[in-house]
Design a protein around this motif. Structure first.
Motif, short mmCIF file in Angstrom:
data_model
loop_
_atom_site.label_atom_id
_atom_site.label_comp_id
_atom_site.label_asym_id
_atom_site.label_seq_id
_atom_site.Cartn_x
_atom_site.Cartn_y
_atom_site.Cartn_z
N ASP A 112 0.92 -1.15 0.01
CA ASP A 112 0.30 -0.07 -0.09
C ASP A 112 0.50 1.09 -0.19
OD1 ASP A 112 0.31 -0.53 2.47
OD2 ASP A 112 -0.68 0.07 3.60
N LYS A 113 2.18 1.26 -0.11
CA LYS A 113 3.38 2.39 0.06
C LYS A 113 3.99 1.93 -1.24
CE LYS A 113 3.41 1.28 5.25
NZ LYS A 113 2.90 0.66 5.14
N GLY A 136 -3.25 -4.37 -7.70
CA GLY A 136 -2.84 -2.77 -7.42
C GLY A 136 -1.81 -2.49 -7.23
N THR A 137 -0.68 -2.73 -6.14
CA THR A 137 0.74 -1.97 -6.97
C THR A 137 1.81 -2.79 -6.93
OG1 THR A 137 1.25 -1.79 -4.68
CG2 THR A 137 0.16 0.65 -5.33
#
Length: 178
Positions: A112-113, A136-137
């Motif tokens: 998430d970072k 996501g990432t």
């Protein structure tokens, strides 16, 4: 752009090799393990480096390719408590762990970072099922089925997965231009 490599075994050492040969100039290498004779069939190490910390041996090998590359090495086990701190200054993280529990921990801690590139399904010899998925990432590369506990590791498959991972990394904006 600074790229962190969490675990510099088969995946991590070969991704690092590809990145340095492609012109990436900043890597952070983190691992606690030493080079063993059983690593030499698929990892970027040599017989005279057996017993050295993998981080130190890889630093030597990559510096021989490009003496100007900026390599930061840390001999340390990565866990949930130190993962974010170890890679706080990295723009993208390569996950190169053997164990599923460690892979999960790194992705849960960092995804998430940071952008994370991970491997899943690198064992065996069949290359046909290798692909990539974006979640996501995260970019995850492998055959998504063949775990190290189920089949032996072969150089051609480990390096193929590392090559796919390297392709993804090199295609990201800013990787080749600091």
């Amino acid at each position: 752009m600074k790229i962190g490599i969490a675990g510099v075994g088969g995946i991590g050492s070969n991704v690092a090799l590809n990145l340095v040969r492609s012109g990436v100039m900043q890597l952070k290498l983190v691992d606690f393990d030493r080079v063993e004779s059983g690593n030499l069939n698929r990892q970027f190490y040599f017989v005279d480096q057996i017993g050295l910390f993998k981080v130190d041996a890889l630093n030597i090998n990559l510096s021989r390719i490009n003496p100007e590359v900026n390599l930061e090495g840390q001999v340390q086990r990565i866990d949930r408590q130190n993962c974010a701190d170890l890679f706080f200054d990295c723009d993208l993280i390569v996950e190169g762990f053997d164990r599923q529990v460690d892979k999960k921990m790194l992705i849960e801690t960092l995804a998430d970072k940071k952008q994370v590139v991970s491997a899943n399904g690198i064992a065996g010899f069949d290359l046909a099922g290798i692909g990539s998925r974006r979640i996501g990432t995260c970019c995850i590369v492998g055959d998504f089925t063949t775990d190290c506990d189920q089949a032996p590791l072969f150089s051609h498959k480990v390096t193929t997965v590392a090559n796919y991972m390297s392709e993804f990394i090199l295609s990201q904006p800013g990787v080749l231009h600091d």
